[in-house]
Motif scaffolding. Structure first.
Motif, short mmCIF file in Angstrom:
data_model
loop_
_atom_site.label_atom_id
_atom_site.label_comp_id
_atom_site.label_asym_id
_atom_site.label_seq_id
_atom_site.Cartn_x
_atom_site.Cartn_y
_atom_site.Cartn_z
N UNK A 4 0.84 -1.21 0.00
CA UNK A 4 0.00 0.00 0.00
C UNK A 4 0.87 1.25 0.00
N UNK A 5 1.96 1.23 0.75
CA UNK A 5 2.85 2.40 0.81
C UNK A 5 3.46 2.64 -0.58
N UNK A 6 3.88 1.57 -1.26
CA UNK A 6 4.46 1.73 -2.60
C UNK A 6 3.43 2.30 -3.57
N UNK A 7 2.20 1.83 -3.48
CA UNK A 7 1.14 2.34 -4.36
C UNK A 7 0.86 3.82 -4.06
N UNK A 8 0.86 4.17 -2.78
CA UNK A 8 0.61 5.57 -2.40
C UNK A 8 1.71 6.47 -2.96
N UNK A 9 2.95 5.99 -2.88
CA UNK A 9 4.08 6.75 -3.41
C UNK A 9 3.84 7.04 -4.89
N UNK A 10 3.41 6.02 -5.60
CA UNK A 10 3.10 6.12 -7.02
C UNK A 10 2.02 7.18 -7.27
N UNK A 11 0.95 7.12 -6.49
CA UNK A 11 -0.17 8.06 -6.68
C UNK A 11 0.25 9.48 -6.30
N UNK A 12 1.02 9.62 -5.21
CA UNK A 12 1.48 10.95 -4.80
C UNK A 12 2.34 11.56 -5.90
N UNK A 13 3.15 10.72 -6.52
CA UNK A 13 4.03 11.19 -7.59
C UNK A 13 3.19 11.74 -8.75
N UNK A 14 2.05 11.10 -9.03
CA UNK A 14 1.21 11.53 -10.16
C UNK A 14 0.35 12.74 -9.81
N UNK A 15 -0.25 12.72 -8.63
CA UNK A 15 -1.27 13.74 -8.31
C UNK A 15 -0.83 14.80 -7.30
N UNK A 16 0.28 14.56 -6.58
CA UNK A 16 0.71 15.52 -5.55
C UNK A 16 -0.05 15.32 -4.26
N UNK A 17 0.46 15.94 -3.18
CA UNK A 17 -0.11 15.71 -1.85
C UNK A 17 -1.55 16.20 -1.67
N UNK A 18 -1.94 17.26 -2.39
CA UNK A 18 -3.28 17.82 -2.17
C UNK A 18 -4.36 16.94 -2.78
N UNK A 19 -4.11 16.42 -3.98
CA UNK A 19 -5.18 15.74 -4.72
C UNK A 19 -5.26 14.24 -4.47
N UNK A 20 -4.19 13.65 -3.91
CA UNK A 20 -4.19 12.21 -3.68
C UNK A 20 -5.27 11.81 -2.65
N UNK A 21 -6.05 10.76 -2.99
CA UNK A 21 -7.07 10.27 -2.04
C UNK A 21 -6.85 8.78 -1.78
N UNK A 22 -7.45 8.30 -0.72
CA UNK A 22 -7.38 6.87 -0.39
C UNK A 22 -7.99 6.05 -1.53
N UNK A 23 -9.04 6.60 -2.13
CA UNK A 23 -9.70 5.91 -3.24
C UNK A 23 -8.76 5.71 -4.44
N UNK A 24 -7.93 6.74 -4.73
CA UNK A 24 -6.94 6.62 -5.82
C UNK A 24 -6.01 5.45 -5.57
N UNK A 25 -5.58 5.32 -4.30
CA UNK A 25 -4.64 4.26 -3.93
C UNK A 25 -5.31 2.89 -4.09
N UNK A 26 -6.54 2.79 -3.60
CA UNK A 26 -7.29 1.54 -3.70
C UNK A 26 -7.49 1.16 -5.18
N UNK A 27 -7.81 2.14 -5.99
CA UNK A 27 -8.05 1.91 -7.42
C UNK A 27 -6.79 1.37 -8.10
N UNK A 28 -5.64 1.97 -7.79
CA UNK A 28 -4.38 1.52 -8.39
C UNK A 28 -4.09 0.07 -8.01
#
Lengths: 195, 195
Positions: free
Chosen positions: A11-35
């Motif tokens: 989950x941490x690796x996936x979150x890193x990936x999502x943060x890299x794409x969307x930045x800290x403001x726009x990243x949501x838990x749902x984005x991480x789950x979707x990935x």
């Protein structure tokens, strides 16, 4: 849906990936789950909030760079002044490289620092402890003037804020930053040297 | 409509007032004109843009504090180390007081600093010149170790960023900021002292 069981590390690796794409403001838990192809409930089972996820990503990165810093601080063959210079220089280099190569993740770090999160204050405490240990050795061996190691360590960290505090990241692309940091480190080392 | 002729000084005062109420983002030339009871064309006759207005307000404030700094730097009765401590301490105190008492105006200053405006870089050049002058005296009198005065002055300013750079304003309400700044100033003074 993925086959393997979902662990915190994944989950941490996936979150890193999502943060890299969307930045800290726009990243949501749902984005991480979707990935990951899982329900957001599966993510919440490991991390209670978006804030906890962000913190876990930065904690993992800081744990890695800490190993390098600690190695620079330890190396017993060098003198305490050289170890202190080594520690500060490797700390600046790690921050500058991260800010340049991974700007979205670094922005997350900046948010956490501004919010005084426990990850960020834990990192500061770690740095103070590393610098203090070198100062203790330097005072014992006669390289450094007598003084309160923790007070000195905090002053060293504060005097170098410009080169490691994420707030100053925009200034780190300046061609002068390396020479400027060397001048400050030399000034500090002269300041703590025994007379 | 006002009776007296409209001069630049009056417009700057009105802009200061409006900035204080609305902050740097929301203030417009029209707000300033409205407060003065004139057309916005009358304001544009003196200041070509909103940016020029903002700069004029900050320039006037910096001109005032500079007089205090220069007095601290000059006072010939004190030794160069005491003059340098006096200059740095009065610079920190002026910034901390402004950030606390006039937060909206200070936010304007922060915007200008982030944009590397000429007002902001001119202020840095002024500070480097003041510190350099003390360093030159200190080296000549044997208080400070030999070195390149401007390089030393820039290192002193960089090593104290945490206490004067508007980016750090949020940290200045900490009860430890004064003790922390004193520790850094002492470290720096020990760093440039002759051996």
């Amino acid at each position: 849906m993925r086959g393997e069981p979902l662990d915190a590390e994944t989950i941490v690796s996936a979150t890193e990936e999502v943060l890299r794409r969307h930045g800290p403001e726009k990243t949501t838990v749902l984005d991480v789950a979707r990935l990951l192809g899982v329900s957001h409930g599966s993510v919440y089972r490991h991390f209670p909030s978006k804030a906890a996820l962000r913190e876990a990503v930065i904690r993992r990165w800081l744990d890695r760079v800490r190993e390098d810093f600690a190695a620079a601080a330890r190396s017993r063959e060098s003198s305490p002044p050289d170890r202190l210079r080594g520690l500060l220089t490797s700390m600046f280099a790690a921050k500058w490289a991260k800010a340049k190569e991974d700007p979205e993740l670094f922005a997350t770090f900046r948010v956490l620092a501004a919010e005084h999160s426990s990850v960020s204050s834990g990192h500061v405490a770690f740095l103070i402890a590393q610098i203090s240990a070198i100062v203790v050795d330097g005072i014992a061996g006669g390289d450094f003037a007598a003084g309160e190691p923790e007070v000195i360590a905090r002053a060293v960290l504060n005097a170098t804020s410009r080169f490691h505090d994420p707030m100053h990241a925009a200034e780190w692309c300046s061609p002068e930053v390396e020479a400027e940091s060397e001048a400050v480190v030399s000034l500090i080392l002269d300041g703590i040297r025994a007379r």
